[in-house]
Design an enzyme around this catalytic site. Structure first.
Site, short mmCIF file in Angstrom:
data_model
loop_
_atom_site.label_atom_id
_atom_site.label_comp_id
_atom_site.label_asym_id
_atom_site.label_seq_id
_atom_site.Cartn_x
_atom_site.Cartn_y
_atom_site.Cartn_z
CB SER A 98 -0.90 -0.04 1.18
OG SER A 98 -1.89 0.99 1.21
CG HIS A 123 -4.29 -1.65 -2.13
ND1 HIS A 123 -4.72 -2.48 -1.15
CD2 HIS A 123 -3.79 -0.73 -1.69
CE1 HIS A 123 -4.67 -1.80 0.23
NE2 HIS A 123 -3.85 -0.67 -0.19
#
Length: 201
Positions: A98, A123
Site C-alpha cells: 500500500s 492497490h
C-alpha cells in the site's frame, strides 16, 4: 511496549548509550517499519529534515518494512522525500504494501532496492465512511481524487502508462521482488552489501 536494543558506544568522553534506531540515524539510515500513521510519519519527516540539515549533499537510506496505512500520512513522508536536497535510497526488507510501496518506488531512481524475498503490494485506496448520505458522497469524491493522484504518482515513478497502473491497482496486487522490478517499483534486487557496492560503482 516492544523492546528496543540499546547500543553502548565508547568515546573519548566515556560511554554513551543510544537506542539502536538513533545509532543508525547517525549513519543516515531511517527505518519505516510499522503501519504508516500520523505520529510515525511526523517522526520520519523530522528525521529526513534533520539529516538534510546535517549534510544536504549526502545520501539518505530508508529501509521499509511496512503494511501501509493512512494515505495522507504516507504522502507527508513521500512529499518530504521529494522536497529535501539529499538523494533518498529506498530498500524493501520484508514487505512494502500500500503506502509502503509508494515510498519504496518514490526513492531516487536507480537507488530503489529490494531484498530477494520481500513482498510488494499495490492497490487502490479504501474508505469506510458512515454518516449522512451527503457526507458519504463527499468522502467518496475525495477518495476518487486520492485514487487518481496515487495512480499518477505510481505512473511517474514506474514509467508505466496510466491506464496500465489503473488496471493493476484495481485489487490487491502482490508481487515478488522480481515482479516489482519488472513493474518498475524497484531498480535492483540485492542479496548482499557486495551487490550494493557493485551497483554504486
Amino acid at each position: 511496549m516492544s523492546y528496543v536494543p540499546v547500543v553502548i558506544e565508547q568515546t573519548s568522553r566515556g560511554e554513551r548509550a543510544y537506542d539502536i534506531y538513533s545509532r543508525l540515524l547517525k549513519e543516515r539510515i531511517i527505518f519505516v517499519c510499522s503501519t504508516v500513521e500520523d505520529h510515525m510519519a511526523n517522526l520520519i519527516v523530522a528525521q529526513l529534515l534533520f539529516l538534510e540539515a546535517e549534510n544536504p549533499k549526502k545520501d539518505i537510506y530508508m529501509y521499509i518494512n511496512s503494511p501501509g496505512g493512512v494515505v495522507t500520512a504516507g504522502l507527508a513522508i513521500y512529499d518530504t522525500m521529494q522536497f529535501i536536497k539529499p538523494k533518498v535510497a529506498t530498500l524493501c526488507i520484508g514487505q512494502a504494501c500500500s503506502m509502503g510501496s509508494l515510498l519504496l518506488c518514490g526513492g531516487e531512481h536507480g537507488m530503489r532496492y529490494s531484498l530477494p524475498h520481500s513482498r510488494i503490494m499495490i492497490h487502490q485506496p479504501s474508505g469506510g465512511y458512515k454518516g449522512q448520505a451527503t457526507d458519504i458522497e463527499i468522502h467518496a469524491r475525495e477518495t476518487l481524487k486520492i485514487k487518481r493522484l496515487l495512480n499518477e504518482l505510481y505512473s511517474k515513478h514506474t514509467k508505466q502508462e496510466l491506464k496500465y497502473i489503473e488496471k493493476s491497482m484495481e485489487r490487491d496486487n502482490f508481487m515478488s521482488s522480481e515482479e516489482a522490478k519488472k513493474f518498475g517499483l524497484v531498480d535492483n534486487i540485492i542479496s548482499s552489501r557486495d551487490t550494493i557496492a557493485f551497483l554504486a560503482q
